[in-house]
Design a protein around this motif. Sequence first.
Motif, PDB file in Angstrom:
ATOM      1  N   VAL A 114      44.020 -12.576  30.756  1.00 50.18           N
ATOM      2  CA  VAL A 114      43.178 -13.744  31.046  1.00 50.18           C
ATOM      3  C   VAL A 114      43.961 -14.758  31.873  1.00 50.18           C
ATOM      4  CG1 VAL A 114      42.042 -15.756  30.010  1.00 50.18           C
ATOM      5  CG2 VAL A 114      41.642 -13.482  29.065  1.00 50.18           C
ATOM      6  N   TYR A 115      45.207 -15.036  31.472  1.00 47.12           N
ATOM      7  CA  TYR A 115      46.012 -16.021  32.197  1.00 47.12           C
ATOM      8  C   TYR A 115      46.330 -15.542  33.625  1.00 47.12           C
ATOM      9  CZ  TYR A 115      46.570 -18.634  27.855  1.00 47.12           C
ATOM     10  OH  TYR A 115      46.342 -19.367  26.718  1.00 47.12           O
ATOM     11  N   LYS A 116      46.549 -14.260  33.790  1.00 42.87           N
ATOM     12  CA  LYS A 116      46.809 -13.732  35.146  1.00 42.87           C
ATOM     13  C   LYS A 116      45.564 -13.883  36.029  1.00 42.87           C
ATOM     14  CE  LYS A 116      50.506 -10.398  34.298  1.00 42.87           C
ATOM     15  NZ  LYS A 116      50.862  -8.968  34.298  1.00 42.87           N
ATOM     16  N   GLU A 117      44.402 -13.573  35.460  1.00 38.13           N
ATOM     17  CA  GLU A 117      43.150 -13.752  36.212  1.00 38.13           C
ATOM     18  C   GLU A 117      42.949 -15.225  36.555  1.00 38.13           C
ATOM     19  OE1 GLU A 117      38.313 -13.089  35.825  1.00 38.13           O
ATOM     20  OE2 GLU A 117      39.615 -12.313  34.242  1.00 38.13           O
ATOM     21  N   ALA A 118      43.279 -16.085  35.597  1.00 38.11           N
ATOM     22  CA  ALA A 118      43.143 -17.523  35.822  1.00 38.11           C
ATOM     23  C   ALA A 118      44.050 -17.980  36.962  1.00 38.11           C
ATOM     24  CB  ALA A 118      43.477 -18.284  34.544  1.00 38.11           C
ATOM     25  N   LEU A 119      45.262 -17.451  37.015  1.00 42.57           N
ATOM     26  CA  LEU A 119      46.194 -17.833  38.085  1.00 42.57           C
ATOM     27  C   LEU A 119      45.720 -17.350  39.450  1.00 42.57           C
ATOM     28  CD1 LEU A 119      49.680 -17.424  36.402  1.00 42.57           C
ATOM     29  CD2 LEU A 119      48.678 -19.518  37.339  1.00 42.57           C
TER      30      LEU A 119
END
Length: 132
Positions: A114-119
């Motif tokens: 999720v955090y990678k997609e957010a970045l």
Amino acid sequence: YLWGKHRAANELYDEASRALAGLAEAQATDTQLAKVGEKQSGKKDMSSRKLVSSSGEDWEIWHTKGLCLVYLRQYDDAIECFERANSIQRHDSTFVHLGRVHTMREDFGKAIEVYKEALEFSPENAELLTTL
């Protein structure tokens, strides 16, 4: 009014979501009627305005409902709400909360995803950069 009353707020968000769906349906009917009127009169109807998305969904309702469900510790339902909110309109805050819920559930692999997609969506967000 509903501060600290997460169950009541959650019910209110459900009701708002149903109302928006009805509004979107009515709006679609209104648009169709306006087109028929335009054909008959030859004049363009400028009074027709889009009030809600064509799907009748609202990012803020789903995001805030997800927050309520987190406080109620209904994490699976909260995840669904945050994912639905992001499907309507991606937003940094929704990504952050979704990642936190996965972390609370100790699903660290999913949280990192999720955090990678957010970045990818928001590469300069300081909170996302420091969280990952």
